[in-house]
Design a protein around this motif. Structure first.
Motif, PDB file in Angstrom:
ATOM      1  N   GLU A  25      46.111  34.176  51.782  1.00 44.87           N
ATOM      2  CA  GLU A  25      44.723  34.544  51.500  1.00 44.87           C
ATOM      3  C   GLU A  25      44.518  34.894  50.030  1.00 44.87           C
ATOM      4  O   GLU A  25      43.465  34.592  49.447  1.00 44.87           O
ATOM      5  N   LYS A  26      45.514  35.514  49.434  1.00 46.33           N
ATOM      6  CA  LYS A  26      45.418  35.866  48.010  1.00 46.33           C
ATOM      7  C   LYS A  26      45.399  34.602  47.147  1.00 46.33           C
ATOM      8  O   LYS A  26      44.633  34.515  46.177  1.00 46.33           O
ATOM      9  N   ILE A  27      46.234  33.622  47.497  1.00 44.95           N
ATOM     10  CA  ILE A  27      46.211  32.343  46.777  1.00 44.95           C
ATOM     11  C   ILE A  27      44.857  31.672  46.945  1.00 44.95           C
ATOM     12  O   ILE A  27      44.259  31.179  45.987  1.00 44.95           O
ATOM     13  N   ASP A  28      44.349  31.659  48.170  1.00 49.21           N
ATOM     14  CA  ASP A  28      43.058  31.018  48.442  1.00 49.21           C
ATOM     15  C   ASP A  28      41.941  31.640  47.616  1.00 49.21           C
ATOM     16  O   ASP A  28      41.120  30.931  47.018  1.00 49.21           O
ATOM     17  N   ALA A  29      41.896  32.965  47.590  1.00 52.33           N
ATOM     18  CA  ALA A  29      40.841  33.647  46.846  1.00 52.33           C
ATOM     19  C   ALA A  29      40.886  33.283  45.366  1.00 52.33           C
ATOM     20  O   ALA A  29      39.838  33.081  44.723  1.00 52.33           O
ATOM     21  N   LYS A  30      42.082  33.186  44.821  1.00 49.84           N
ATOM     22  CA  LYS A  30      42.212  32.837  43.408  1.00 49.84           C
ATOM     23  C   LYS A  30      41.832  31.382  43.150  1.00 49.84           C
ATOM     24  O   LYS A  30      41.110  31.075  42.194  1.00 49.84           O
ATOM     25  N   VAL A  31      42.337  30.473  43.999  1.00 50.96           N
ATOM     26  CA  VAL A  31      42.069  29.050  43.793  1.00 50.96           C
ATOM     27  C   VAL A  31      40.577  28.774  43.784  1.00 50.96           C
ATOM     28  O   VAL A  31      40.066  28.026  42.934  1.00 50.96           O
ATOM     29  N   ARG A  32      39.852  29.390  44.699  1.00 46.39           N
ATOM     30  CA  ARG A  32      38.416  29.088  44.815  1.00 46.39           C
ATOM     31  C   ARG A  32      37.602  29.595  43.632  1.00 46.39           C
ATOM     32  O   ARG A  32      36.450  29.190  43.468  1.00 46.39           O
ATOM     33  N   THR A  33      38.178  30.469  42.798  1.00 43.45           N
ATOM     34  CA  THR A  33      37.502  30.873  41.561  1.00 43.45           C
ATOM     35  C   THR A  33      37.849  29.953  40.407  1.00 43.45           C
ATOM     36  O   THR A  33      37.233  30.046  39.339  1.00 43.45           O
ATOM     37  N   MET A  34      38.821  29.072  40.597  1.00 43.83           N
ATOM     38  CA  MET A  34      39.328  28.239  39.508  1.00 43.83           C
ATOM     39  C   MET A  34      38.886  26.783  39.585  1.00 43.83           C
ATOM     40  O   MET A  34      39.055  26.037  38.613  1.00 43.83           O
ATOM     41  N   VAL A  35      38.368  26.357  40.738  1.00 44.03           N
ATOM     42  CA  VAL A  35      38.058  24.935  40.921  1.00 44.03           C
ATOM     43  C   VAL A  35      36.586  24.648  40.631  1.00 44.03           C
ATOM     44  O   VAL A  35      35.754  25.551  40.588  1.00 44.03           O
ATOM     45  N   LEU A  36      36.282  23.379  40.453  1.00 42.39           N
ATOM     46  CA  LEU A  36      34.930  22.985  40.093  1.00 42.39           C
ATOM     47  C   LEU A  36      33.970  23.010  41.284  1.00 42.39           C
ATOM     48  O   LEU A  36      32.810  23.383  41.141  1.00 42.39           O
ATOM     49  N   ALA A  37      34.451  22.586  42.451  1.00 41.58           N
ATOM     50  CA  ALA A  37      33.590  22.558  43.640  1.00 41.58           C
ATOM     51  C   ALA A  37      33.436  23.965  44.209  1.00 41.58           C
ATOM     52  O   ALA A  37      34.302  24.825  44.026  1.00 41.58           O
ATOM     53  N   HIS A  38      32.338  24.179  44.906  1.00 42.07           N
ATOM     54  CA  HIS A  38      32.111  25.472  45.551  1.00 42.07           C
ATOM     55  C   HIS A  38      32.526  25.381  47.015  1.00 42.07           C
ATOM     56  O   HIS A  38      31.972  24.607  47.789  1.00 42.07           O
ATOM     57  N   TYR A  39      33.514  26.162  47.366  1.00 51.66           N
ATOM     58  CA  TYR A  39      33.965  26.249  48.758  1.00 51.66           C
ATOM     59  C   TYR A  39      33.464  27.577  49.321  1.00 51.66           C
ATOM     60  O   TYR A  39      33.876  28.644  48.865  1.00 51.66           O
ATOM     61  N   ASP A  40      32.571  27.492  50.299  1.00 50.07           N
ATOM     62  CA  ASP A  40      32.001  28.719  50.873  1.00 50.07           C
ATOM     63  C   ASP A  40      32.787  29.192  52.093  1.00 50.07           C
ATOM     64  O   ASP A  40      32.317  30.024  52.864  1.00 50.07           O
ATOM     65  N   ARG A  41      33.973  28.663  52.264  1.00 54.81           N
ATOM     66  CA  ARG A  41      34.869  29.050  53.350  1.00 54.81           C
ATOM     67  C   ARG A  41      36.287  28.957  52.822  1.00 54.81           C
ATOM     68  O   ARG A  41      36.521  28.349  51.771  1.00 54.81           O
ATOM     69  N   PRO A  42      37.260  29.568  53.496  1.00 50.29           N
ATOM     70  CA  PRO A  42      38.646  29.455  53.024  1.00 50.29           C
ATOM     71  C   PRO A  42      39.076  28.002  52.874  1.00 50.29           C
ATOM     72  O   PRO A  42      38.771  27.159  53.721  1.00 50.29           O
ATOM     73  N   LEU A  43      39.758  27.720  51.797  1.00 48.37           N
ATOM     74  CA  LEU A  43      40.263  26.380  51.506  1.00 48.37           C
ATOM     75  C   LEU A  43      41.760  26.310  51.778  1.00 48.37           C
ATOM     76  O   LEU A  43      42.237  25.395  52.451  1.00 48.37           O
ATOM     77  N   VAL A  44      42.515  27.269  51.259  1.00 47.52           N
ATOM     78  CA  VAL A  44      43.967  27.324  51.433  1.00 47.52           C
ATOM     79  C   VAL A  44      44.245  28.188  52.656  1.00 47.52           C
ATOM     80  O   VAL A  44      44.024  29.406  52.638  1.00 47.52           O
TER      81      VAL A  44
END
Length: 306
Positions: A261-280
């Motif tokens: 979950e910590k990786i997911d939270a960080k990744v979603r702040t770094m990518v260009l697309a907006h993910y409104d749900r967990p990605l990782v």
């Protein structure tokens, strides 16, 4: 329908898919340590013990890379299979088509078809275990790259030893692939141990580091912060490059939900697309991905050595 195998350095497991494509373990034996003959005999016996209606072909998930043209295996933990064409060796004994694919590729297939990524066109499945690996599905199809290599985001000298300025410098660690600075050396379990040793001088295994992090220990917390930062930064590049709708996580650290979950939270702040749900997210088939993914290999398609 296929007889499926999941082959690792410790065990060989077999089974066959049900109507939904899910494979349960039906047979298991220890992987012979020093004999190609005993290895092939074990596979042959397990195939012949499967119900006749399941014996259309054999699909194998293995801990190694398969050259798409020669079928030669690059494999470390089963030495007698190195440079062997397992498909041809087994086919000669059972007179059935034999498909062989990397276990991370099978994780990607399992999650894309009947796992957390079901319905997504693009899936980047990652392995955070002893080291870092992965498999890639694009437009619903498994990608088998040049030389049988694709989705191997753990290799290549890309690591920032300062973790984006979180520490002065970890230095670089030698990777098993022969390079220094690979994500494989600082991500996942072995990498976490390398990072903790570099930061503190202490020798702890990944489980101990995570346990101490959860209790609020400052040094363990720093290690986890640095590891997740480095992993997330590298992963964000692959997310931007391939546009996955889901990034399922397999391997031992997949069971550390808070770490993922910590990786997911960080990744979603770094990518260009907006993910409104967990990605990782944790893969659905963490314990059985090889068998389940192998069930979706098909004769006539190039998934490894076919």
């Amino acid at each position: 329908m296929p007889v499926c195998f999941d082959i690792g350095g410790t065990n060989i497991r077999s089974g066959w898919p049900d109507g939904e494509g899910i494979v349960q373990i039906s047979g298991q034996c220890a992987t012979p340590g020093d004999s190609l003959e005993r290895f092939l005999s074990a596979l042959t016996e397990m195939v012949q013990s499967a119900p006749a209606e399941q014996q259309d072909f054999v699909a194998i998930s293995i801990t190694g890379l398969v050259h798409p043209k020669t079928g030669a295996l690059t494999i470390a933990n089963i030495p007698y299979l190195k440079d062997q064409n397992l498909s041809e060796l087994l086919r000669a004994r059972i007179n059935l088509p034999v498909l062989v694919a990397n276990d991370a590729d099978c994780l990607a297939l399992a999650e894309a078809h009947v796992g957390v990524a079901k319905g997504e066109s693009n899936v980047l499945a990652i392995v955070l275990g002893t080291g870092v690996g992965g498999g890639l599905v694009l437009n619903g199809e498994l990608v088998t790259g040049f030389g049988g290599i694709s989705g191997e985001w753990g290799h290549g000298p890309i690591v920032d030893p300062t973790a984006g300025g979180l520490v002065e410098s970890l230095g670089y660690f030698q990777c098993g692939c022969g390079q220094t600075g690979c994500l494989d050396t600082v991500g996942a379990a072995r990498g976490m141990e390398n990072v903790h040793r570099a930061l503190t001088g202490a020798e702890l295994d990944a489980r101990q580091i995570l346990d101490q992090w959860r209790t609020g220990d400052a040094s363990a917390s720093k290690t986890v912060e640095v590891c997740t930062e480095i992993v997330a930064r590298a992963l964000s590049v692959f997310v931007n490059a391939f546009g996955p709708g889901s990034v399922p996580v397999g391997g031992g650290l997949a069971n550390a939900h808070d770490f993922v979950e910590k990786i997911d939270a960080k990744v979603r702040t770094m990518v260009l697309a907006h993910y409104d749900r967990p990605l990782v997210v944790q893969a659905q088939h963490v314990k059985n991905a090889g068998l389940v993914g192998a069930a979706f290999l098909r004769p006539g398609r190039t998934f490894g050595d076919v």
